[in-house]
Design an enzyme around this catalytic site. Sequence first.
Site, PDB file in Angstrom:
ATOM      1  N   ARG A   1      16.870 111.805  44.333  1.00 16.29           N
ATOM      2  CA  ARG A   1      16.118 111.757  43.064  1.00 16.29           C
ATOM      3  C   ARG A   1      16.058 110.317  42.555  1.00 16.29           C
ATOM      4  NH1 ARG A   1      18.505 117.125  41.970  1.00 16.29           N
ATOM      5  NH2 ARG A   1      16.716 118.524  42.147  1.00 16.29           N
TER       6      ARG A   1
ATOM      7  N   HIS B   1      19.950 111.787  36.534  1.00 13.97           N
ATOM      8  CA  HIS B   1      20.496 111.192  35.301  1.00 13.97           C
ATOM      9  C   HIS B   1      21.244 112.244  34.484  1.00 13.97           C
ATOM     10  CE1 HIS B   1      16.958 108.336  35.824  1.00 13.97           C
ATOM     11  NE2 HIS B   1      17.968 107.513  35.738  1.00 13.97           N
TER      12      HIS B   1
ATOM     13  N   GLU C   1      25.606 107.051  43.094  1.00  9.85           N
ATOM     14  CA  GLU C   1      25.874 106.395  44.375  1.00  9.85           C
ATOM     15  C   GLU C   1      24.592 106.086  45.145  1.00  9.85           C
ATOM     16  OE1 GLU C   1      28.712 108.753  46.517  1.00  9.85           O
ATOM     17  OE2 GLU C   1      30.406 107.791  45.507  1.00  9.85           O
ATOM     18  N   LYS C   2      23.448 106.548  44.647  1.00  5.43           N
ATOM     19  CA  LYS C   2      22.186 106.185  45.332  1.00  5.43           C
ATOM     20  C   LYS C   2      22.076 104.653  45.399  1.00  5.43           C
ATOM     21  CE  LYS C   2      18.078 106.620  43.349  1.00  5.43           C
ATOM     22  NZ  LYS C   2      17.529 105.248  43.334  1.00  5.43           N
TER      23      LYS C   2
ATOM     24  N   GLN D   1      15.879  92.137  35.939  1.00  8.79           N
ATOM     25  CA  GLN D   1      16.332  92.603  37.260  1.00  8.79           C
ATOM     26  C   GLN D   1      15.167  92.888  38.206  1.00  8.79           C
ATOM     27  OE1 GLN D   1      18.367  96.172  35.443  1.00  8.79           O
ATOM     28  NE2 GLN D   1      17.786  97.131  37.364  1.00  8.79           N
TER      29      GLN D   1
ATOM     30  N   SER E   1      13.555 107.716  39.646  1.00  9.92           N
ATOM     31  CA  SER E   1      12.442 107.605  38.693  1.00  9.92           C
ATOM     32  C   SER E   1      11.168 107.212  39.419  1.00  9.92           C
ATOM     33  CB  SER E   1      12.768 106.554  37.641  1.00  9.92           C
ATOM     34  OG  SER E   1      13.983 106.881  37.027  1.00  9.92           O
TER      35      SER E   1
ATOM     36  N   ALA F   1      12.573 107.296  32.419  1.00  8.81           N
ATOM     37  CA  ALA F   1      11.929 108.187  33.392  1.00  8.81           C
ATOM     38  C   ALA F   1      13.005 109.108  33.966  1.00  8.81           C
ATOM     39  CB  ALA F   1      11.210 107.405  34.491  1.00  8.81           C
TER      40      ALA F   1
ATOM     41  N   ASP G   1      16.830 114.927  36.959  1.00  8.64           N
ATOM     42  CA  ASP G   1      18.073 115.708  37.040  1.00  8.64           C
ATOM     43  C   ASP G   1      19.283 114.874  37.482  1.00  8.64           C
ATOM     44  OD1 ASP G   1      16.683 117.846  36.212  1.00  8.64           O
ATOM     45  OD2 ASP G   1      16.707 118.926  38.129  1.00  8.64           O
TER      46      ASP G   1
HETATM   47  O1  PAF Z   1      20.345 101.682  37.859  1.00 14.50           O
HETATM   48  C1  PAF Z   1      19.624 101.395  36.888  1.00 14.50           C
HETATM   49  O2  PAF Z   1      18.857 102.218  36.387  1.00 14.50           O
HETATM   50  C2  PAF Z   1      19.682 100.001  36.315  1.00 14.50           C
HETATM   51  O3  PAF Z   1      19.924  99.062  37.303  1.00 14.50           O
HETATM   52  C3  PAF Z   1      20.701  99.859  35.174  1.00 14.50           C
HETATM   53  C4  PAF Z   1      22.112 100.109  35.646  1.00 14.50           C
HETATM   54  C5  PAF Z   1      20.356 100.839  34.059  1.00 14.50           C
HETATM   55  C6  PAF Z   1      20.650  98.443  34.589  1.00 14.50           C
HETATM   56  O4  PAF Z   1      19.389  98.162  34.056  1.00 14.50           O
END
Ligand code: PAF
Length: 285
Positions: A188, A37, A152-153, A61, A190, A32, A35
Site C-alpha cells: 500500500r 497509515h 517497513e515499506k 525531500q 499513497s 493521501a 489502510d
Molecule cells: O514516509 C513519509 O511519508 C515521509 O517520508 C515522512 C516520514 C512523513 C516525512 O515527510
Amino acid sequence: MMVFKSKNEVAIKIKALASEDLSIGFVPTMGALHDGHIALMKTAALENDVLAVSIFVNPTQFNNSTDLDKYPRNVGKDIELIYSHFDKEQTIIYTPDVDDVYSDQIIAKHYAYGGLENKMEGASRPGHFDGVGTILEFLFHLFKPARAYFGEKDFQQLQIVKSLREQLALDLEIIGCPISREDSGLARSSRNGRLTDLGWITAAKIYQSLLLAKEMYASGKYDRIQKTVEQTYDKIENLDLEYFTIAREVDLETAPPAEMPQKGLRAFVVAHVDGVRLIDNMKLS
Ligand code: PAF
C-alpha cells in the site's frame, strides 16, 4: 476536534498534555492516507495515551519538482478518515502550510547517517534523506512523542530515522511496523492512487518478484537471484525496474552471493508502472 494548522497551537497543546503526563504516539505522514497509515495509527493509539498525526507533503525531500507536484493531496478526506477510526478527543492532527514549517527558506539541513544516506534511495534521489531528516527533526521537537511509527515499506527511511534519533540524542522510541499489502500483494502506498486499472495488476508483479527472490534464497540459489529477478522484469510490459538489490538490514550494504548465507538480509526493489515510482522490500533471512 484537534486539527491544527499552526505549530504554535500544537506546541501549546503538547505542553498541556505533558503537564498531565500523557504519552504521545506520533505518525508522520504526507497524507493521501490509506489502510497502511491507519494500521500505524492503530498501533500508536494502542500503545500511547494520545495519537498525533502530521499531514504534510514535505518539499525538501523531493528532488524532482514534477514528483512533488503530482504527489496526491486531499487533506479534508484524510481528516475524515482519521476521525472515522479514532476518538476526536484523543487525536491531534497537524496539517501545516509550507511557511509554518519553513519560515524563510525552503531548504534542507545536512545530516550524516553513517553512509546509509548514500545507498539505494539516497543514490537514486540525491538529498532525499536530508529533507526527511529536516522535517522529522522539526516534527519530533514539536510533538515530543514517546514513540514514533514508520512502515517497513520504506525500510531505508526507518534505518535513517533510527540514526537521526541517535545523532540528535532524542528521547523517543522509533517503531517499525510491517508492510501493509493489498490482496494482490501490492504494497500500500499513497502513490498507488495514480495507477491505472491495468497498472494495479502490473504493479502486483513487484511483490511476485520479491517472493521469487525469497524462494530462490531459501533454496540456496544465491548466485542466480539477481539475474533471474532482473529477467522477469524484462519480460513484463509497462514494468520498469530501477533497482533490485539484496542488502544487509543493519547497514544496507549490498550482500554478494558468497556472503548470502547470513542473517538479516532483505531484498529491495524500486520499479516504475504508469510512470509511478513504487518501492517495496522483503526479509529474506
Ligand atoms: O514516509 C513519509 O511519508 C515521509 O517520508 C515522512 C516520514 C512523513 C516525512 O515527510
